[in-house]
Design a protein around this motif. Structure first.
Motif, PDB file in Angstrom:
ATOM      1  N   LEU A 171       0.829  -1.207   0.000  1.00  0.00           N
ATOM      2  CA  LEU A 171       0.000   0.000   0.000  1.00  0.00           C
ATOM      3  C   LEU A 171       0.862   1.256   0.000  1.00  0.00           C
ATOM      4  O   LEU A 171       0.547   2.248  -0.670  1.00  0.00           O
ATOM      5  N   GLU A 172       1.957   1.211   0.744  1.00  0.00           N
ATOM      6  CA  GLU A 172       2.871   2.358   0.768  1.00  0.00           C
ATOM      7  C   GLU A 172       3.462   2.612  -0.617  1.00  0.00           C
ATOM      8  O   GLU A 172       3.504   3.758  -1.092  1.00  0.00           O
ATOM      9  N   LEU A 173       3.931   1.558  -1.269  1.00  0.00           N
ATOM     10  CA  LEU A 173       4.517   1.717  -2.602  1.00  0.00           C
ATOM     11  C   LEU A 173       3.470   2.150  -3.629  1.00  0.00           C
ATOM     12  O   LEU A 173       3.771   2.921  -4.543  1.00  0.00           O
ATOM     13  N   ALA A 174       2.257   1.653  -3.483  1.00  0.00           N
ATOM     14  CA  ALA A 174       1.198   2.046  -4.412  1.00  0.00           C
ATOM     15  C   ALA A 174       0.932   3.544  -4.329  1.00  0.00           C
ATOM     16  O   ALA A 174       0.701   4.206  -5.348  1.00  0.00           O
ATOM     17  N   ARG A 175       0.991   4.102  -3.113  1.00  0.00           N
ATOM     18  CA  ARG A 175       0.733   5.534  -2.931  1.00  0.00           C
ATOM     19  C   ARG A 175       1.903   6.399  -3.366  1.00  0.00           C
ATOM     20  O   ARG A 175       1.716   7.507  -3.876  1.00  0.00           O
ATOM     21  N   THR A 176       3.129   5.898  -3.172  1.00  0.00           N
ATOM     22  CA  THR A 176       4.301   6.752  -3.416  1.00  0.00           C
ATOM     23  C   THR A 176       4.949   6.537  -4.778  1.00  0.00           C
ATOM     24  O   THR A 176       5.534   7.458  -5.340  1.00  0.00           O
TER      25      THR A 176
END
Length: 313
Positions: A45-50
């Motif tokens: 989820l972090e990588l998807a957002r950033t």
């Protein structure tokens, strides 16, 4: 560009708690796509957002946040809901596939994977996404000037406001209004007025040149320049560049009582978003300052920083 070329050079996020599965998928896509990976749902989820991947290959069964919960979270996030997801899982019953599709997945691949099948499915989803992105870009672009339209501005403002609120970073906005534009149209004609707005938009884009700056046509002869992660001092520097860029156009405005050349007025504001504070606060403050600049004689800007008002010419 051919459909084959459109389906290449995407950014694909592979999410699996087993590194050997990630390596298999990386091997299947290597040379065609950029591959990122995450070993758990939280990191995904972090990588998807950033990192804004074009596509996510997602395992269903993982410790902690499983693939179904990850997919639901992606669907719920305004920054991630348009990223297609392909489930890649050892689960292979019709019920499992139905559950994945119900969670928002675009496709379903059973393990053990076939490299050719993975490549084909990835190409298909990337083609569909890029077609959708192209159509969406048309709906978010002002037909006359080629900059973003009001809808694009509203969406981007909300997204940047939330993002900067989480990070404790400022968001700046410059509202730009072409001075005496009705007089310009009356004197030179509406075709010349349209050409003028095209040149103004291009000048604003040259002045606000960071990749994450957004120049949009806010309405009529008014433009909005959104400057994420920029405080008032930095935004003031942009405002001065905008004025310089516009002055270099040397557009005559014989009907203007302000100047023989075309001028603009600006309202500039920067806020660090606070919890519960709507993004419209920034727009309302910039609009008030723009009105002050116009009432103060035009061909100038007025600015503030989190409520501190200051006049600038």
């Amino acid at each position: 560009m051919s459909w084959t070329e459109i389906a290449l050079n995407g950014r694909v996020l592979v999410v699996d708690d087993a590194m050997e599965n990630i390596q298999i998928l990386h091997g299947a896509l290597q040379g065609e796509q950029e591959v990122l990976f995450a070993l758990d749902g939280s990191r995904a989820l972090e990588l998807a957002r950033t990192q804004h991947p074009d596509l996510i290959l997602l395992d269903a069964v993982m410790p902690g946040i499983d693939g179904y919960a990850v997919c639901a979270a992606l669907q719920a996030g305004p920054e991630t809901r348009d990223i297609p997801v392909i489930f890649v899982t050892a689960l292979n019953t019709p019920e499992d596939e139905t559950r994945a599709l119900a969670a928002g997945a675009a496709d379903f691949i059973s393990k053990p994977v076939n490299a050719a099948v993975v490549r084909a499915r990835v190409r298909t989803q990337l083609t569909v996404k890029r077609q959708a992105d192209a159509l969406r870009a048309l709906t978010l672009t002002d037909a006359l000037t080629g900059v973003a339209n009001r809808r694009a501005f509203d969406e981007r403002l909300e997204a940047e406001w939330r993002r900067c609120a989480r990070a404790g970073l400022p968001v700046a906005l410059i509202l730009v209004d072409v001075d005496h534009f009705k007089l310009y149209n009356d004197y030179y004609g509406h075709q010349a007025g349209d050409a003028c707005l095209v040149q103004v938009a291009a000048a604003l884009r040259r002045g606000a040149s960071r990749t994450h700056d957004l120049v949009s046509r806010y309405g009529g002869e008014e433009f909005a320049v959104l400057l994420p992660q920029l405080d008032a001092k930095g935004a003031e520097g942009v405002a001065r560049r905008l004025l310089d860029s516009l002055a270099q156009l040397h557009l005559p405005h014989a009907a203007s009582p302000t100047s023989p050349n075309l001028t603009v007025s600006m309202g500039l504001c920067s806020f660090v978003p606070q919890e519960g504070q709507p993004a419209t606060t920034l727009v309302a403050e910039a609009d008030t300052l723009l009105y002050q600049a116009k009432a103060g004689g035009r061909n100038q800007y007025r600015m503030c920083a989190n409520g501190a008002n200051a006049a600038q010419t």
